[in-house]
Design a protein around this motif. Structure first.
Motif, PDB file in Angstrom:
ATOM      1  N   GLY A 285      54.424 -31.496 -49.395  1.00  0.00           N
ATOM      2  CA  GLY A 285      56.226 -29.993 -48.908  1.00  0.00           C
ATOM      3  C   GLY A 285      55.442 -29.341 -47.711  1.00  0.00           C
ATOM      4  O   GLY A 285      54.498 -29.758 -47.201  1.00  0.00           O
ATOM      5  N   VAL A 286      56.030 -28.220 -47.848  1.00  0.00           N
ATOM      6  CA  VAL A 286      56.587 -28.019 -46.621  1.00  0.00           C
ATOM      7  C   VAL A 286      54.827 -26.690 -46.458  1.00  0.00           C
ATOM      8  O   VAL A 286      54.563 -25.434 -47.871  1.00  0.00           O
ATOM      9  N   CYS A 287      54.449 -26.297 -45.424  1.00  0.00           N
ATOM     10  CA  CYS A 287      53.437 -24.725 -45.435  1.00  0.00           C
ATOM     11  C   CYS A 287      53.891 -23.873 -44.877  1.00  0.00           C
ATOM     12  O   CYS A 287      54.141 -23.607 -43.648  1.00  0.00           O
ATOM     13  N   LEU A 288      54.249 -23.210 -45.782  1.00  0.00           N
ATOM     14  CA  LEU A 288      55.357 -21.460 -45.043  1.00  0.00           C
ATOM     15  C   LEU A 288      54.523 -21.299 -43.988  1.00  0.00           C
ATOM     16  O   LEU A 288      54.619 -20.108 -43.462  1.00  0.00           O
ATOM     17  N   ALA A 289      53.051 -21.333 -44.465  1.00  0.00           N
ATOM     18  CA  ALA A 289      51.778 -20.552 -43.232  1.00  0.00           C
ATOM     19  C   ALA A 289      51.883 -20.808 -41.874  1.00  0.00           C
ATOM     20  O   ALA A 289      51.617 -20.590 -40.704  1.00  0.00           O
ATOM     21  N   ASN A 290      52.448 -22.020 -41.827  1.00  0.00           N
ATOM     22  CA  ASN A 290      52.645 -22.701 -40.828  1.00  0.00           C
ATOM     23  C   ASN A 290      53.365 -24.371 -40.292  1.00  0.00           C
ATOM     24  O   ASN A 290      53.388 -24.311 -39.383  1.00  0.00           O
ATOM     25  N   LEU A 291      54.174 -23.299 -39.614  1.00  0.00           N
ATOM     26  CA  LEU A 291      55.400 -23.799 -39.758  1.00  0.00           C
ATOM     27  C   LEU A 291      55.671 -23.926 -38.134  1.00  0.00           C
ATOM     28  O   LEU A 291      55.357 -22.764 -37.608  1.00  0.00           O
ATOM     29  N   HIS A 292      56.070 -24.745 -37.815  1.00  0.00           N
ATOM     30  CA  HIS A 292      56.017 -24.909 -36.998  1.00  0.00           C
ATOM     31  C   HIS A 292      57.432 -24.156 -35.598  1.00  0.00           C
ATOM     32  O   HIS A 292      57.661 -25.008 -35.165  1.00  0.00           O
ATOM     33  N   ASP A 293      56.930 -23.076 -35.601  1.00  0.00           N
ATOM     34  CA  ASP A 293      58.152 -21.893 -34.750  1.00  0.00           C
ATOM     35  C   ASP A 293      58.290 -20.996 -35.220  1.00  0.00           C
ATOM     36  O   ASP A 293      57.294 -20.544 -35.054  1.00  0.00           O
ATOM     37  N   TRP A 294      57.249 -20.253 -33.387  1.00  0.00           N
ATOM     38  CA  TRP A 294      57.349 -19.037 -33.481  1.00  0.00           C
ATOM     39  C   TRP A 294      57.856 -18.020 -34.164  1.00  0.00           C
ATOM     40  O   TRP A 294      56.537 -17.258 -34.368  1.00  0.00           O
ATOM     41  N   ASP A 295      59.071 -17.990 -34.250  1.00  0.00           N
ATOM     42  CA  ASP A 295      59.295 -17.068 -35.568  1.00  0.00           C
ATOM     43  C   ASP A 295      58.896 -16.468 -36.416  1.00  0.00           C
ATOM     44  O   ASP A 295      57.956 -15.608 -37.093  1.00  0.00           O
ATOM     45  N   CYS A 296      58.341 -17.765 -36.954  1.00  0.00           N
ATOM     46  CA  CYS A 296      57.387 -18.111 -38.094  1.00  0.00           C
ATOM     47  C   CYS A 296      56.288 -17.776 -38.167  1.00  0.00           C
ATOM     48  O   CYS A 296      55.403 -16.572 -38.413  1.00  0.00           O
ATOM     49  N   ILE A 297      55.456 -18.225 -37.144  1.00  0.00           N
ATOM     50  CA  ILE A 297      54.230 -18.022 -36.788  1.00  0.00           C
ATOM     51  C   ILE A 297      54.048 -16.524 -36.808  1.00  0.00           C
ATOM     52  O   ILE A 297      52.934 -15.870 -37.528  1.00  0.00           O
ATOM     53  N   ALA A 298      54.645 -16.206 -35.898  1.00  0.00           N
ATOM     54  CA  ALA A 298      54.536 -14.789 -35.132  1.00  0.00           C
ATOM     55  C   ALA A 298      54.265 -13.606 -36.772  1.00  0.00           C
ATOM     56  O   ALA A 298      53.629 -12.031 -36.649  1.00  0.00           O
ATOM     57  N   LEU A 299      54.851 -14.167 -37.991  1.00  0.00           N
ATOM     58  CA  LEU A 299      54.985 -13.270 -39.114  1.00  0.00           C
ATOM     59  C   LEU A 299      54.189 -12.917 -39.825  1.00  0.00           C
ATOM     60  O   LEU A 299      53.036 -12.926 -40.579  1.00  0.00           O
ATOM     61  N   THR A 300      53.695 -14.681 -39.948  1.00  0.00           N
ATOM     62  CA  THR A 300      52.508 -14.956 -41.181  1.00  0.00           C
ATOM     63  C   THR A 300      51.403 -14.901 -40.903  1.00  0.00           C
ATOM     64  O   THR A 300      50.680 -14.194 -41.371  1.00  0.00           O
ATOM     65  N   TRP A 301      51.087 -15.686 -39.626  1.00  0.00           N
ATOM     66  CA  TRP A 301      49.759 -14.895 -39.116  1.00  0.00           C
ATOM     67  C   TRP A 301      48.910 -13.905 -39.594  1.00  0.00           C
ATOM     68  O   TRP A 301      48.501 -13.508 -39.618  1.00  0.00           O
ATOM     69  N   PRO A 302      49.294 -13.100 -38.268  1.00  0.00           N
ATOM     70  CA  PRO A 302      49.257 -11.993 -39.054  1.00  0.00           C
ATOM     71  C   PRO A 302      49.035 -10.837 -40.075  1.00  0.00           C
ATOM     72  O   PRO A 302      48.212  -9.966 -40.192  1.00  0.00           O
ATOM     73  N   ALA A 303      49.980 -11.738 -40.407  1.00  0.00           N
ATOM     74  CA  ALA A 303      50.343 -11.178 -42.088  1.00  0.00           C
ATOM     75  C   ALA A 303      49.438 -11.376 -43.050  1.00  0.00           C
ATOM     76  O   ALA A 303      48.878 -10.645 -43.979  1.00  0.00           O
ATOM     77  N   ILE A 304      48.723 -12.211 -42.490  1.00  0.00           N
ATOM     78  CA  ILE A 304      46.894 -13.106 -43.351  1.00  0.00           C
ATOM     79  C   ILE A 304      46.687 -12.295 -43.500  1.00  0.00           C
ATOM     80  O   ILE A 304      45.385 -11.931 -44.330  1.00  0.00           O
ATOM     81  N   VAL A 305      46.146 -12.151 -41.605  1.00  0.00           N
ATOM     82  CA  VAL A 305      44.667 -11.515 -41.149  1.00  0.00           C
ATOM     83  C   VAL A 305      44.226  -9.996 -41.805  1.00  0.00           C
ATOM     84  O   VAL A 305      43.952  -9.031 -42.530  1.00  0.00           O
ATOM     85  N   ARG A 306      46.436  -9.391 -41.877  1.00  0.00           N
ATOM     86  CA  ARG A 306      46.364  -7.961 -42.386  1.00  0.00           C
ATOM     87  C   ARG A 306      45.969  -8.156 -43.900  1.00  0.00           C
ATOM     88  O   ARG A 306      45.806  -6.828 -44.651  1.00  0.00           O
ATOM     89  N   SER A 307      46.450  -9.234 -44.520  1.00  0.00           N
ATOM     90  CA  SER A 307      46.571  -8.716 -46.179  1.00  0.00           C
ATOM     91  C   SER A 307      44.698  -8.273 -46.031  1.00  0.00           C
ATOM     92  O   SER A 307      44.169  -8.159 -47.552  1.00  0.00           O
ATOM     93  N   GLY A 308      43.946  -8.787 -45.630  1.00  0.00           N
ATOM     94  CA  GLY A 308      42.891  -8.568 -45.797  1.00  0.00           C
ATOM     95  C   GLY A 308      42.441  -6.782 -46.265  1.00  0.00           C
ATOM     96  O   GLY A 308      41.838  -6.580 -47.110  1.00  0.00           O
ATOM     97  N   LEU A 309      43.390  -5.456 -45.728  1.00  0.00           N
ATOM     98  CA  LEU A 309      43.018  -4.759 -46.351  1.00  0.00           C
ATOM     99  C   LEU A 309      44.392  -4.450 -46.968  1.00  0.00           C
ATOM    100  O   LEU A 309      43.806  -2.579 -47.934  1.00  0.00           O
ATOM    101  N   SER A 310      44.971  -4.825 -47.651  1.00  0.00           N
ATOM    102  CA  SER A 310      45.101  -4.837 -49.506  1.00  0.00           C
ATOM    103  C   SER A 310      44.672  -4.484 -50.601  1.00  0.00           C
ATOM    104  O   SER A 310      43.041  -5.120 -50.333  1.00  0.00           O
ATOM    105  N   SER A 311      44.903  -4.054 -51.103  1.00  0.00           N
ATOM    106  CA  SER A 311      44.361  -3.039 -52.642  1.00  0.00           C
ATOM    107  C   SER A 311      44.089  -4.283 -53.210  1.00  0.00           C
ATOM    108  O   SER A 311      43.066  -4.617 -54.354  1.00  0.00           O
ATOM    109  N   ALA A 312      45.028  -4.861 -53.205  1.00  0.00           N
ATOM    110  CA  ALA A 312      44.574  -6.177 -54.042  1.00  0.00           C
ATOM    111  C   ALA A 312      43.886  -6.964 -53.774  1.00  0.00           C
ATOM    112  O   ALA A 312      43.847  -8.141 -54.883  1.00  0.00           O
ATOM    113  N   MET A 313      43.291  -7.611 -52.590  1.00  0.00           N
ATOM    114  CA  MET A 313      42.874  -7.783 -52.561  1.00  0.00           C
ATOM    115  C   MET A 313      41.288  -8.016 -52.787  1.00  0.00           C
ATOM    116  O   MET A 313      40.070  -6.961 -52.729  1.00  0.00           O
TER     117      MET A 313
END
Length: 1849
Positions: A1041-1069
């Motif tokens: 199916g779809v991979c939300l992290a990698n939709l071929h669209d600037w709007d989506c990537i500009a949201l997901t990629w930085p969010a994945i990287v920042r999640s490294g600072l999350s307390s749940a990680m």
């Protein structure tokens, strides 16, 4: 039919799907399709004119492909052409993203698929845009620098699993492109061929990689379907040129395969217009070679023969196109081919070649059938028909089938399984049943009798299934076929065997196949009533009386099978109660076979069978898991065929039994229910799966049972009750066919009017299928709703009260209620309208309408009734929230709710996965029973009905482009909540439903992403670890199916990629948890794997818009949408510009975000790596990286982490490419280039010509001064000018027009300055070089192309600015012999040499002053570890560079490569390095090659093995250019013939004597000249190394020269097995093996035979022995070429027979083996004179044995008479052994002759014994058949011979 349709449609459809006309609601479809088509035309046209590629164009092209899936090509011809033109324009748009391109290309391929619909008059397509597209994607210049990511480019992080995936994806882009060109090819213009030749001919340089490219372009693009009157503009322009090239290439280069594919296509498209006869022996010889069959012993394989072997499917196409025609030559050669390889098919032979042989066997008949279909049955279309003179005649077909029968019959029992043979037989039987079926039957009957060889049974049955249709339908050629049918069926019954699973399954398949084709009706009464029957028909009628017997016996077998598979028998108590995989397969086989039998029965037989099943089912009680399911299936089958009769017996019985047991109240509350109760309930639940109409009479009984059982305490019980409910609802609510009989209307008329045997094997008639549909009546629908009101309503109310906390329910009760709800939904889902809700606005902006289209599927929803779907939905939402809050651990209920939500969203009466598996099995059955010869959908009726049903299901399941409404939003948020809940199983189930939903609704991903990312936000402290993991899984998506992290669209990537990287600072990680670490790895991998460069600027061409406008204004149906006005078009253009600039902003924003994340000090290293990985994906070739990112990457070159440094090196190399200033090029015509001499224009002459001489290296004309340099025209690429000049060659403009070199810092751009500053800084460089010269993985490191690209870019962009800083480092590294240091400096030097391409003369001169000393030092310090790196360095440096530019390098390397300083090893390495440089230059350095050869010749007598091997390899490259290709001038490079002359002079001491050559031993202290002979032996060793090396590399073999060296090789005494390792002998053996496999031209064969005859007279028996082994391989590998020359055949024969009488025993035996091999592959035939010759020899009288005195010397030399007599016996033995698998007519007599010699003296006795034991071994398997060839007396003698004498007599 078409006429009537065109009136309702308003146009004549091109080709629609016929099955739509058979649906029960067919009359509504024309209006529906017209409405959809007009919407597609209108909106697609608007979208293109408004320049809105996304979403408009993509949305509506997807709709178009769905339209084609549903209706076929249901549009007018003009629309068809316009759609194609529009899509062609879209696909070839220059900046289109790859995935869009693939989607559009697939649609275009689909539009072009049926080429008979559009002729060349209707459509013409240009070829060049496709070529440019192909070139841009497959030969991308920037992909390797990471500036262009295709969805599968090689990445830094990859494991082997991913590499496999990448290959698959890579292939998919490549395959789509290839298929696209293939589909467009027929429509290229007439002039295209000439244009293509002009474009690609200049690339034809056989030593260069461009050759492969050019030939593969020819294969892909050249049109071959032009009509005959245009042939002079088509293949005639190139055929002779390319076929001669093919004929003269001998060593199978990789491009030869493409040529073969091209010729195969050409032959197939133009049967009868090309005379192939002169080439046929050559074609067959090469085909035989390409099978790589093993011959003789100890044969060396040349690896390239295996890797570059021909593609079998093309070979088959070629051969089947050559058959027929006046000359009949092909069939003769084909029979020869099969005769020579038949024995390889015997099951006792096995090897890697077997797959190829089986493929050949399976594909060839299919291909011939396809050709016959085309000649005789296909509708004529615009494609060129085959001329009558070349059509296959009846005689041709018979010959073909006969030539294939023997190998196919052997292959039936092959180790790879019998499938290939079965398919071959199926096709052969279509052509000649009378030749094919009897031998198969002969093998089948004994196989059915034997119990000991199950493999034989499965093999023969699967072959019988293949020929079933041809057998049963008989026909005039094979009228007795059908009489075998009953005996076969009766004998197959024992195969239903509980102990052997595979036998059981194949028997089911066998019975089902035959029964489907034949009505099981007893016609024996017709014998008395009808007088018009033929003999065969009378036989069939009387046999048909046994049908009833067969059915009853089959049932008994099944009952036995069921009895032995009850749970008690097969399991211990503790084991699982589910069915095992094997049991479920048997259940499936049993039920489908039984239902097929009942469907095909007459009513009388059915009644008997029903009675029998009823008794079996009701007198026993079965457990409900395994046996019960099988019995219930049998009852269901009966009920489905004749519902009225069956239900009358079964329903009342079951109801009574259930009611009687349920009389006592407490039964209902028991945990474990009574077995009988369960069994009757199960039986009832299965038999109600029938035509709903027939259930209505029993409705009160059924409702009563439901009310009684739905609320049982026992889970097993209430689930069975739910199934009953589900089945009743389905039966009354769905549309389905009610019978699948093979003849419409069944077999119930009296025999006097209708004779069923006439219908054996009859195909269904598509136009009179007469399908009986079940369409729900008003009464049935109201019954369904009555049930829902009665049962579903109260459950929903209970659950709602529970969810509000008003009523207590135990978990089991909740689950029970949910189960009932779920089954109601599954049963009546098709009656419930879809969920209601408002569409969600503003997810995307579009100027065209994006509405969903609804399809009618036979259901008018009743709006007056309550919509239960909505009701269930609202209750489920409440219940879900209640459970998640109060009892989240009730996972079973949650599973159930997830399932219900999934069905609420998608279920309309059938599930996707069920549909897919039915589609698959439909295709399998269709394949096994189709008739490819007549075509035209001649399938059996049941299959056609099934296909119509599948069409109906397809319409129900088509949900593309659904609108995203509020209700969906609500459900998806619920799913997301479940996907991030506590329990992992709940999460994973919810996620898979979520992914399906994401793929269904338009643009819903954009709505959901922010909610998912909320869980990853580090500021959100309430997130638990489970939620965190769930959210990551949601981003990852599933494999399809779809991979939300990698939709071929600037709007989506500009949201997901930085969010994945920042999640490294999350307390749940936490990086302590391996599961989370693994998730991040998978996420990064998936993004790296799937990411492709996202487009930034799109522009549609004007051409595109005009086609779109035409689409909106022509043809029927006329679109309602208005053509866009001027203002709208302008707004569209504006929007496009705004969109493009927004994309640039988002691109820069994303990079900024990622850089911010990286600069955060607290970020864990893992996330830093992920971010850097993402950044590296954002490099592009159309947009430079923002300066901050450039700084970041340059600084990362000195990062502590190896991974980061690697990414940075690639990235900086890419950045340097981005900021490179373009160099101006100007076109120069060929006449301007070659000023001194005129260019040959009219005819092609390849090779060294006057007009390309100026390109070659000439030491007198090297550019030593500035003005020479300026006047020199440098041509960098090696292939230009070799074959012919291009019209215009792009050359670099003069220096003054190029960008300025040596800019000062102020003149540089910002990005250039960043790099300049860092690389001018000595500290930075120190650190950088330090890192580069570290070891990475010890012993595994190689020269790194990435680092080379980095240095090349630095020196190319900045000239010599950094040389001063780097020079001291280079000097230091060169002196250090550590491998990592040497590798580092090699990378820098190769980058320097390649980077100085555009430097000025003075800079280049001073550069070489620095480099030459460095390289000298390096070469003297070379070691084992580093010589490969230096070789790569020099080869890389010389690649694609004009040799005159590199003259200093070459002169330095040529100084004295072999001087003995530093020992033999350094010499070998220097040669290796030199060879790397010269090999890159190919044909342009003849002078250097001559000098090198002169230098090496005196040094050929080297003592050291490694130097010898290297010299051999260098010689190969020196003589590589001396090729014998057509149109090629003799080369000015060194030639083999002159060299051979000189060598032979030096080898004279060896050629003169007659003694064997032994290896000399080197004494350590020997000084001074050794004698001539020793010198000659050393020379010979080097020469052999050269012969071995050139076998796999050169393009043509210098046969005459090699022949002169051949006698020497035979003189070298061969290697005995116990011989200690002796290099000379091993090499000689290898060399002979390779030479004997070589491909010979027909004029070379007599030369070889002369040499062999001469050697056969030699005094050394070793040489005579080796002649025979050489001859075996040579003849087999050139079989058809030798056979086409009668004199050669006679010479070979004479030679072998002469050697049979050799005085040496070993030679005689080898000659016998050789003779037997030649007889076996039909090279020689066993004729009377030969037999007479041997018999005469056998009768030679032996001299009487003299009585010897004891102690006298035994006489060891055999007398001449004994030799002759032995020769005769050996000859006879060879004849017998040449037929290992059969007994020809002459064999019995020969065996008798042999047996007479059993008591002769040795060695004769030994030979006879060996022969007899071999005969026994090979004929033992089929002795019963072979016995028939002998008379009784002969058998007596034989038995005496073969049975060893009894010791106890």
């Amino acid at each position: 039919m078409k006429r009537a349709q065109s009136d309702t449609l308003g146009f004549v459809p091109q080709k629609d799907i016929v099955y739509n006309k058979l649906l029960p609601y067919a009359d509504r479809l024309d209006d529906e399709s017209n409405e959809i088509l007009s919407k597609i035309k209108g909106n697609l046209g608007r979208a293109v004119q408004l320049r809105e590629i996304w979403p408009g164009v993509l949305f509506w092209t997807r709709k178009l492909s769905t339209y084609m899936r549903l209706y076929g090509r249901k549009f007018s011809k003009e629309d068809h052409v316009l759609f194609i033109k529009l899509l062609y324009e879209l696909v070839t748009m220059p900046r289109l993203e790859i995935s869009m391109m693939q989607g559009l290309a697939r649609l275009l391929i689909n539009l072009l698929k049926k080429r008979e619909l559009l002729s060349r008059e209707d459509l013409e397509l240009p070829w060049r845009p496709l070529y440019e597209l192909h070139d841009r994607i497959l030969f991308s210049k920037t992909e390797h620098l990471g500036l262009n990511w295709f969805p599968n480019s090689p990445r830094l992080r990859s494991s082997s699993k991913l590499i496999m995936l990448k290959l698959v994806q890579r292939c998919s882009v490549e395959n789509v492109l290839k298929t696209l060109v293939k589909s467009c090819r027929p429509y290229f213009s007439e002039a295209a061929t000439q244009e293509m030749l002009d474009e690609w001919r200049p690339l034809l340089c056989p030593f260069d990689v461009t050759m492969q490219r050019a030939i593969s372009y020819f294969e892909l693009f050249l049109p071959t379907t032009l009509p005959p009157e245009l042939h002079h503009m088509g293949f005639k322009l190139w055929f002779d040129e390319l076929i001669n090239l093919w004929v003269s290439v001998q060593n199978l280069p990789s491009w030869e395969v493409h040529l073969v594919n091209l010729f195969a296509r050409l032959a197939n498209d133009n049967i009868g217009y090309i005379d192939w006869d002169p080439y046929i022996p050559k074609i067959f010889t090469r085909v035989l070679r390409s099978l790589n069959l093993p011959v003789g012993t100890g044969q060396m394989m040349v690896p390239r023969y295996v890797t570059n072997a021909y593609d079998i499917s093309h070979v088959v196409l070629w051969v089947s196109s050559l058959l027929g025609g006046p000359s009949k030559q092909t069939q003769a050669q084909l029979s020869g081919l099969f005769n020579s390889i038949t024995s390889f098919f015997h099951p006792s032979n096995h090897g890697r070649w077997l797959m190829k042989l089986m493929k050949l066997l399976q594909r060839l008949p299919a291909s011939v059938v396809r050709r016959l279909h085309r000649e005789r049955y296909r509708k004529p279309s615009w494609l060129t028909p085959i001329p009558d003179s070349h059509k296959l005649t009846e005689e041709d077909i018979t010959d073909f089938v006969q030539s294939m029968m023997q190998p196919v019959l052997l292959a039936m029992f092959s180790k790879t399984g019998s499938l290939d043979a079965a398919q071959a037989l199926q096709n052969l039987a279509l052509m000649r049943p009378e030749l094919v079926i009897p031998p198969v039957l002969e093998k089948t009957y004994p196989a059915l009798e034997t119990l000991t060889e199950p493999h034989q049974l499965t093999a023969t049955l699967s072959c019988m299934i293949g020929v079933a249709r041809s057998l049963v339908s008989g026909g005039q050629h094979y009228p007795e076929g059908p009489t075998h049918m009953l005996p076969l069926l009766m004998r197959a019954l024992p195969g239903v065997d509980p102990n052997d699973f595979s036998k059981c399954m194949i028997t089911f398949q066998f019975i089902a196949t035959f029964v489907t084709l034949v009505p099981l009706v007893d016609c024996s009464s017709a014998l008395h009533e009808r007088t018009d029957l033929t003999e065969v028909e009378r036989e069939m009628c009387s046999a048909s009386a046994e049908f009833e017997d067969f059915v009853l016996q089959f049932m008994d077998r099944c009952f036995a099978l069921i009895d032995s598979s009850t749970l008690e028998q097969t399991r211990e108590e503790t084991e699982t109660e589910k069915m095992t995989h094997v049991e479920s397969l048997v259940e499936l086989g049993l039920s489908s076979t039984f239902s097929t039998i009942l469907t095909q029965c007459s009513l009388d037989i059915f009644k008997v069978a029903l009675e029998k099943v009823f008794n079996f089912a009701t007198t026993n009680i079965f457990e409900t898991r395994v046996a019960g399911r099988m019995v219930a299936d049998m009852c269901r089958a009966a009920a489905k065929c004749h519902p009225a009769e069956s239900l009358k017996m079964l329903v009342p019985h079951c109801c009574n039994a259930i009611n009687q047991i349920a009389v006592n109240e407490e039964v209902l509350n028991e945990e474990e229910l009574d077995k009988e109760f369960l069994w009757n309930l199960q039986l009832l639940s299965e038999v109600t799966r029938v035509d709903g109409d027939k259930l209505l009479p029993y409705r009160s009984d059924l409702v009563q049972i439901l009310q009684l059982t739905l609320h049982l305490k026992c889970k097993q019980g209430y689930i069975l009750a739910c199934n009953l409910l589900h089945h009743i609802l389905r039966a009354t609510a769905l549309i389905y066919p009610t019978e699948y009989c093979s003849v419409p209307g069944g077999f119930h008329q009296p025999v006097s009017d209708y004779l069923p045997i006439k219908d054996w094997g009859r195909p269904g008639d598509l136009w009179n299928l007469d399908i009986q549909w079940h369409v729900p009546s008003v009464e049935e629908t109201s019954f369904s709703f009555y049930l829902l009101d009665l049962i579903l309503q109260p459950e929903l109310q209970r659950l709602q009260r529970f969810a509000k906390g008003e009523q207590e329910m135990s978990r089991d009760d909740v689950l029970q209620s949910l189960t009932i709800v779920q089954h109601c939904l599954l049963g009546a889902g098709s009656l419930m309208p879809p969920l209601k809700g408002e569409p969600i606005p503003e997810l995307v902006h579009s100027m065209v309408n994006l509405d969903e289209t609804t399809l009618y599927t036979g259901m008018e929803y009743d709006k007056t009734r309550e919509n239960y779907r909505d009701a269930i939905c609202s209750v489920m939402t409440q219940l879900l929230h209640y459970i998640l809050e109060h009892s989240e651990d009730d996972t079973k209920s949650l599973f159930s709710i997830i399932k219900i939500i999934s069905d609420l969203l998608h279920f309309k009466g059938s599930h996707k996965h069920e549909f897919d598996s039915r589609w698959k099995s439909f295709n399998l059955v269709k394949k096994s029973m189709e008739n490819r010869l007549h075509g035209r959908k001649q399938h059996i009726r049941a299959l056609l009905i099934d296909r119509v049903m599948l069409q109906h299901e397809l319409r129900k399941l088509t949900v593309e482009g659904c609108q995203y409404r509020t209700i969906h939003q609500k459900l998806m948020k619920d799913l997301l909540r479940l996907s991030t809940s506590t329990y992992s199983q709940v999460r994973s189930r919810a996620q898979s439903v979520l992914f399906t939903a994401l793929g269904t609704y338009n643009f819903c991903c954009r709505d959901l992403i922010p909610h998912v990312l909320e869980f990853l936000n580090p500021d959100n402290s309430s997130v638990t670890q489970q939620q965190f993991k769930g959210a990551l899984y949601c981003l990852l998506g599933n494999h399809s199916g779809v991979c939300l992290a990698n939709l071929h669209d600037w709007d989506c990537i500009a949201l997901t990629w930085p969010a994945i990287v920042r999640s490294g600072l999350s307390s749940a990680m936490s990086l302590e948890k391996p599961s989370i670490v693994r998730l991040f790895d998978d996420l990064a991998d998936k993004i790296h794997r799937q990411y492709e460069t996202i487009g930034i600027d799109f522009a549609l061409s004007g051409e595109c818009c005009s086609v779109a406008k035409q689409l909106m204004t022509t043809g029927n149906p006329f679109p309602e949408e208005p053509v866009p006005s001027e203002e709208e078009s302008d707004e569209g253009l504006n929007r496009q510009k705004v969109k493009n600039s927004e994309a640039v902003e988002k691109y820069k924003g994303l990079i900024g975000d990622l850089l911010d994340c990286i600069s955060n000090r607290n970020m864990p290293w893992k996330f830093e790596h992920i971010a850097i990985g993402y950044l590296s994906l954002l490099l592009r070739d159309d947009h430079q990286l923002p300066p901050p990112a450039v700084t970041f990457f340059v600084e990362s070159l000195n990062h502590d982490s190896l991974y980061v440094r690697k990414v940075a090196i690639s990235a900086v190399a890419g950045i340097l490419k981005q900021i490179k200033r373009p160099h101006k090029k100007i076109p120069v015509s060929s006449s301007e280039l070659c000023k001194d001499c005129e260019v040959i224009e009219d005819k092609i002459v390849a090779g060294d010509r006057p007009d390309n001489q100026w390109l070659q290296y000439n030491s007198n004309k090297l550019p030593h001064t500035q003005e020479d340099w300026d006047q020199c025209m440098f041509v960098e690429k090696t292939h230009w000018g070799y074959y012919c000049w291009p019209r215009k060659l792009m050359m670099y403009a003069p220096q003054e027009e190029q960008p300025q070199q040596n800019l000062s810092r102020e003149e540089m751009t910002e990005r250039e300055q960043i790099i300049f500053d860092h690389f001018s800084d000595p500290v930075f460089i120190n650190q950088f070089i330090e890192f580069l010269s570290l070891e990475d993985r010890k012993g595994k490191d190689k020269f790194s192309p990435r680092r080379f690209c980095l240095f090349k870019g630095l020196f190319r962009n900045y000239c010599d600015a950094f040389l001063p800083v780097l020079k001291p480092h280079m000097e230091r590294l060169v002196a250090d012999s550590h491998e990592s240091k040497q590798r580092c400096v090699a990378e820098i030097i190769s980058g320097l040499i390649r980077g100085c391409k555009h430097w000025s003369f003075s800079k280049v001169e001073s550069l070489w002053d620095v480099l030459c000393p460095l390289l000298r030092t390096a070469l003297s310090n070379i070691t084992v570890e580093t010589y490969a790196d230096w070789g790569t360095c020099i080869a890389t440096a010389c690649e694609s560079r004009d040799p005159r530019k590199l003259h200093q390098l070459f002169e330095m390397l040529m100084e004295s490569p072999v001087n003995g300083e530093g020992g033999s090893f350094v010499d070998a390495c220097r040669l290796y390095v030199l060879q790397g440089g010269l090999a890159q230059q190919e044909w342009r350095v003849p002078e250097l090659l001559h000098r090198l050869l002169q230098y090496l010749e005196p040094k050929l007598t080297q003592v050291y093995k490694n130097v010898r091997e290297r010299i051999g390899s260098v010689l190969t490259y020196i003589f590589m250019i001396d090729v014998n290709l057509p149109l090629t001038q003799p080369t000015s490079s060194p030639r083999i013939s002159d060299f051979t002359e000189r060598i032979l002079l030096k080898l004279k001491p060896l050629t003169e004597g007659d003694e064997e050559i032994q290896n000399h031993v080197v004494e350590e202290n020997e000084v001074g000249e050794q004698d001539e002979r020793t010198q000659a032996i050393k020379l010979l060793k080097t020469v052999i190394k050269w012969l071995i090396a050139s076998a796999g590399r050169s393009f043509t073999t210098a046969v005459p020269e090699q022949l002169r060296l051949l006698p020497l090789l035979f003189k070298i005494a061969p290697v005995e097995n116990d011989d200690s390792y002796d290099e000379l002998k091993r090499d000689a053996k290898t060399c002979l093996s390779l030479m004997s496999q070589g491909l010979l031209y027909s004029d070379q064969i007599p030369m070889v035979l002369d040499v062999l005859e001469e050697i056969a007279g030699s005094s050394s028996w070793h040489a005579r022995y080796t002649v025979l082994t050489y001859l075996q391989i040579m003849v087999f590998y050139n079989l058809f070429t030798v056979m086409s020359d009668q004199k050669a055949v006679n010479d070979v024969r004479a030679l072998v027979i002469k050697l049979l009488e050799d005085e040496q025993l070993e030679v005689r035996e080898m000659a016998a083996t050789t003779l037997s091999g030649f007889l076996q592959c039909n090279f020689l035939s066993m004729d009377a004179p030969m037999q007479g010759h041997f018999e005469a020899l056998c009768k030679t009288r032996l001299p009487k044995k003299r009585k010897r005195e004891l102690g006298s010397v035994v006489d060891t030399i055999p007398s001449a008479d004994l030799v002759r007599r032995h020769a005769g016996v050996l000859g006879l033995s060879a004849c017998i052994l040449s037929s290992p698998y059969d007994v020809p007519t002459w064999m019995p007599q020969l065996l008798m002759d042999l047996s007479a010699h059993l008591n002769d003296t040795q060695p004769i006795e030994m030979t006879v014994k060996k022969t007899l034991s071999n005969f026994r071994r090979t004929h033992h398997d089929n002795w019963q058949q072979h016995k028939q060839q002998f008379t009784d007396d002969q058998l007596l003698v034989l038995t005496d011979l073969l049975v060893s004498p009894c010791y106890y007599a």
